[in-house]
Write a protein that holds these residues in place. Structure first.
Motif, mmCIF file in Angstrom:
data_model
loop_
_atom_site.group_PDB
_atom_site.id
_atom_site.type_symbol
_atom_site.label_atom_id
_atom_site.label_comp_id
_atom_site.label_asym_id
_atom_site.label_seq_id
_atom_site.Cartn_x
_atom_site.Cartn_y
_atom_site.Cartn_z
ATOM 1 N N THR A 1 0.671 -1.114 -0.061
ATOM 2 C CA THR A 1 -0.047 0.108 -0.102
ATOM 3 C C THR A 1 0.964 1.194 -0.129
ATOM 4 N N GLN A 2 1.935 1.192 0.810
ATOM 5 C CA GLN A 2 2.764 2.435 0.893
ATOM 6 C C GLN A 2 3.460 2.544 -0.255
ATOM 7 N N ARG A 3 4.105 1.501 -0.813
ATOM 8 C CA ARG A 3 4.725 1.768 -2.183
ATOM 9 C C ARG A 3 4.050 2.047 -3.251
ATOM 10 N N SER A 4 2.496 1.518 -3.279
ATOM 11 C CA SER A 4 1.807 1.905 -4.214
ATOM 12 C C SER A 4 1.172 3.628 -4.144
ATOM 13 N N LEU A 5 1.255 4.055 -2.951
ATOM 14 C CA LEU A 5 0.808 5.612 -2.615
ATOM 15 C C LEU A 5 2.159 6.333 -3.116
ATOM 16 N N PHE B 1 -5.139 0.502 -1.312
ATOM 17 C CA PHE B 1 -5.101 -0.198 0.037
ATOM 18 C C PHE B 1 -5.764 -1.525 -0.258
ATOM 19 N N SER B 2 -7.110 -1.261 -0.848
ATOM 20 C CA SER B 2 -7.943 -2.308 -1.140
ATOM 21 C C SER B 2 -7.336 -3.475 -1.866
ATOM 22 N N ILE C 1 -5.124 -8.752 -2.414
ATOM 23 C CA ILE C 1 -4.053 -9.634 -3.034
ATOM 24 C C ILE C 1 -3.456 -10.433 -1.969
ATOM 25 N N ALA C 2 -3.022 -9.753 -0.840
ATOM 26 C CA ALA C 2 -2.283 -10.386 0.278
ATOM 27 C C ALA C 2 -3.222 -11.403 0.820
ATOM 28 N N ALA C 3 -4.510 -11.132 0.979
ATOM 29 C CA ALA C 3 -5.544 -12.022 1.636
ATOM 30 C C ALA C 3 -5.719 -13.175 0.929
ATOM 31 N N GLY C 4 -5.154 -13.356 -0.334
ATOM 32 C CA GLY C 4 -5.398 -14.499 -0.924
ATOM 33 C C GLY C 4 -4.432 -15.697 -0.844
#
Length: 528
Positions: free
Chosen positions: A56-60, A125-126, A131-134
């Motif tokens: 999330t941080q990298r994407s932002l 974030f979503s 993806i991680a929850a996969g």
């Protein structure tokens, strides 16, 4: 109080209803439930949370450092913001309804967040979270199938470390990311015969995109053959019905045609619809199979298949039926003429990963825990897990966007001079004004009814469903544009387009890298 609890049968044998007993159910307290968590469960939870936070941080950072674009960040942001304001999601960044481009109704789940705190964080974030929850369904299935939560944790780790999973986190924003979780849970539920859960996640998967049937139909066939023919056939025909409705009712009703991607089918001709393109492909396959084989070998397509499958050490070949659920997706990606579809760095690859990951667990579960070789016990399943861990780690080092890998990473710097000076310029734009801007700027000013990627709407480029409009001016829309934001650099290929309309605009703000122009309504727009 009693309730019926199913006794777990073998992985492939149906559960006998006579094995169901009435047993007393004692509901644990929260403290008891937390106390019962094992170390592998805690480590998995930490991995998912850290993965979500990191990406999330990298994407932002990439987003705020001007690393995102109109396609595919700004357009989703504008569409969901419009929905949150009760307006139709007509995306002026691409000239069509968001659900006419793809039937990604799953995005409606994110709209309430735009009521509370609208911002790019919602998308990124979503995306990272789902993806991680996969990894969770891989773990849940693995702990029973492999008879070890530690083995299951390693299997879940191979999902997280897969190159396609990491890159999908960083490629702008795509609704397809939800499939990392949804397909995984649907597979887990099918394997464990949890049919209510299965039905819910099959439906959620279909709501992600019109072509998700490419993986749901094979899943339904597997269910029909291995679990329940009735549920399997409902899955197959239900997903085909949804795909037909999404394409030929929803999308054609919104944009006049069932898909804009017929050109991706090889051997198609300009102007071909889906049916005509498919007929040309079939004709080529029958009359000139060598040409089709050459196409499938060209442009690094076999390398894509290597990168997709080698992280699992090809263990799924031991019992391939579950992993084969992803075969149709992989085949269509390799078949496509669209370069991005057969590159592991783009979101098209993610859809195949859940079936490969869970299929590997399924196959590994068929390996005996131990075998005796000359009076020596060999933990064969542990050897397989070790091979899986090593292969996954090597693949991640080679191709994943990991901080410890060899891939050169772009982290994004929100405070780089281009981003800082861009933010200074856009602060001068009134809320609600109609704007045409550079494609790196549009994602940062998307919360308005009309926002265009320059040179649209003054000269149509990749806009709307009708490609015959390319190059013309959309006069009514062009006349409504209040501001234009462009870079000062001459190598951005915008000078010629702006020169045509320059007389109707006045420079109102500028710095070293960006210029803001406002429409001078006293002069007509040249060429109108």
């Amino acid at each position: 109080m009693t309730e019926q609890v199913a006794i777990e049968g073998s992985d492939d044998a149906p559960v006998d209803p006579d094995d169901l007993d009435d047993v007393a159910v004692v509901r644990p307290t929260v403290n008891e439930w937390l106390g019962a968590r094992t170390l592998p469960q805690i480590l998995l939870t930490c991995a998912v949370l850290l993965w979500t936070a990191y990406f999330t941080q990298r994407s932002l950072d990439i987003h705020h450092g001007l690393g995102t674009s109109s396609y595919d960040s700004g357009l989703y942001d504008q569409g969901m913001w419009l929905l949150s304001r009760g307006e139709a999601p007509f995306i002026t960044l691409m000239g069509r309804n968001m659900f006419g481009d793809h039937t990604s109704f799953v995005l409606l789940l994110l709209v309430p967040l735009y009521w509370i705190a609208p911002g790019a964080w919602i998308m990124f974030f979503s995306q990272s979270a789902v993806i991680a929850a996969g990894a969770i369904p891989v773990f849940l299935y693995g702990r029973r199938r492999l008879e070890s939560e530690w083995f299951a944790l390693i299997a879940a780790g191979t999902y997280l470390l897969h190159p396609a999973v990491g890159w999908a986190n960083l490629e702008n924003f795509h609704p397809d990311s939800f499939l990392g979780l949804f397909i995984g849970v649907a597979l887990y539920a099918a394997l464990e015969r949890k049919w209510k859960l299965y039905g819910a996640f099959v439906v959620l998967s279909l709501l992600v995109k019109e072509d998700v049937s490419l993986v749901i139909v094979p899943l339904g066939i597997w269910v029909a053959l291995r679990r329940s023919w009735r549920i399997g056939l409902i899955t197959v025909f239900g997903s085909l019905w949804f795909m037909f409705t999404a394409m030929y009712v929803v999308m054609r009703g919104l944009i006049g045609q069932p898909t804009l991607n017929a050109w991706r089918i090889p051997f198609s001709q300009p102007g071909d619809g889906t049916g005509a393109a498919a007929r040309r492909l079939i004709d080529t396959a029958v009359t000139n199979p060598t040409q089709l084989a050459d196409h499938l070998r060209a442009d690094g397509r076999p390398w894509y298949l290597w990168q997709m499958t080698s992280p699992f050490a090809w263990i799924f070949l031991r019992l391939p039926s579950v992993a084969m659920i992803s075969a149709l997706v992989l085949f269509t990606n390799v078949l496509s003429t669209f370069w991005y579809q057969y590159q592991v760095q783009y979101h098209y690859a993610l859809v195949a990963v859940p079936a490969l990951a869970i299929g590997t667990v399924y196959a590994l579960g068929a390996v005996k825990s131990k075998v005796t070789v000359q009076s020596l016990e060999v933990p064969l399943r542990a050897v397989g897990i070790g091979a899986l861990a090593l292969s996954s780690f090597v693949a991640a080092f080679m191709w994943s966007p990991m901080p410890w890998g060899r891939t050169v990473l772009f982290h994004g710097d929100p405070d780089n001079v281009y981003a800082v000076t861009m933010r200074e310029i856009i602060e001068e734009i009134p809320a609600g004004a109609s704007v045409a801007a550079h494609h790196r700027v549009t994602p940062h000013i998307a919360y308005r009814t009309e926002i265009y990627q320059f040179p649209n709407p003054f000269r149509v480029v990749l806009y709307g469903p009708d490609r015959e409009l390319e190059g013309i001016r959309l006069s009514e829309r062009a006349d409504r544009v209040d501001f234009v934001v462009l870079p000062t650099s001459e190598d951005e290929n915008v000078a010629d387009d702006f020169a045509v309309i320059e007389a109707a605009f006045v420079e109102v703000a500028a710095n070293q890298f960006w210029v803001l122009y406002e429409r001078d309504r006293s002069d007509p727009l040249p060429g109108n």
